[in-house]
Design a protein around this motif. Structure first.
Motif, mmCIF file in Angstrom:
data_model
loop_
_atom_site.group_PDB
_atom_site.id
_atom_site.type_symbol
_atom_site.label_atom_id
_atom_site.label_comp_id
_atom_site.label_asym_id
_atom_site.label_seq_id
_atom_site.Cartn_x
_atom_site.Cartn_y
_atom_site.Cartn_z
ATOM 1 N N GLN A 1 -45.393 12.493 103.801
ATOM 2 C CA GLN A 1 -45.756 13.523 104.780
ATOM 3 C C GLN A 1 -47.285 13.697 104.602
ATOM 4 N N GLY A 2 -47.657 13.930 103.830
ATOM 5 C CA GLY A 2 -49.304 14.178 103.621
ATOM 6 C C GLY A 2 -49.852 12.688 103.657
ATOM 7 N N TYR A 3 -49.462 11.819 103.408
ATOM 8 C CA TYR A 3 -49.972 10.450 103.660
ATOM 9 C C TYR A 3 -50.058 10.172 104.963
ATOM 10 N N ARG A 4 -48.857 10.400 105.678
ATOM 11 C CA ARG A 4 -48.531 9.985 107.244
ATOM 12 C C ARG A 4 -49.640 10.907 107.923
ATOM 13 N N LYS A 5 -49.940 12.076 107.585
ATOM 14 C CA LYS A 5 -51.014 13.366 108.226
ATOM 15 C C LYS A 5 -52.292 12.476 108.247
ATOM 16 N N MET A 6 -52.372 11.942 106.997
ATOM 17 C CA MET A 6 -54.100 11.582 106.533
ATOM 18 C C MET A 6 -54.287 10.105 107.165
ATOM 19 N N PHE A 7 -53.206 9.474 107.408
ATOM 20 C CA PHE A 7 -53.669 7.901 107.743
ATOM 21 C C PHE A 7 -52.937 7.380 109.201
#
Length: 164
Positions: free
Chosen positions: A157-163
């Motif tokens: 979830q953090g990765y998707r929000k960031m990238f």
């Protein structure tokens, strides 16, 4: 038992003494059963997690529009822990039996290897013998699966929000 202790001074002493006294191959004793156990646990956990998320979300009326709710994640990871335990317990049992075996009075070990151990368990205890102690094993596997899968969800979830 105290007479079975090797009294290593530290990990380096254990490594050196084992290779000198038993050979390099002794460092890999038990590798096969551990690999089988690890593979089956991960297959059981990862293969069913997404399917469990779909089922649990329906039961909990979670639309999953912005991703699954925490309750859905916890429920589905508990289900994944169950399948991880179900898939891996037979291999864990074989691993434990091989680790705990002691030679008989003639110096012969009870099991010749993984296959021999599995056959003897099946013959002597039946198919359910592979699942003895399941509830305790599930109690050990479920928290592991839940921590791993909840961590994966958070990281993804953090990765998707960031990238994205």
């Amino acid at each position: 038992a105290p007479e079975d202790r090797r009294n290593y001074k530290n990990v380096f002493d254990a490594f050196i003494r084992t290779t000198k006294e038993e050979g390099v191959g002794a460092l890999y004793k038990g590798l096969g059963p551990n690999i089988l156990r690890g593979m089956s646990m991960n297959v059981g956990m990862l293969a069913c997690y997404d399917q469990a998320k779909e089922l649990v979300s329906k039961i909990l009326n979670d639309p999953m529009t912005d991703g699954p709710r925490l309750t859905t994640k916890i429920g589905s990871s508990a289900v994944a822990g169950f399948t991880a335990a179900l898939f891996s317990l037979p291999f864990d049992l074989i691993k434990s039996r091989l680790m705990a075996q002691k030679p008989d009075t003639n110096g012969k070990m009870p099991y010749a290897g993984i296959g021999d151990c599995a056959v003897k368990i099946f013959r002597n205890e039946g198919p359910m013998g592979f699942f003895a102690g399941f509830s305790a094993y599930y109690g050990r596997c479920a928290p592991h699966a839940m921590i791993i899968l909840l961590s994966i969800e958070s990281i993804t979830q953090g990765y998707r929000k960031m990238f994205y």
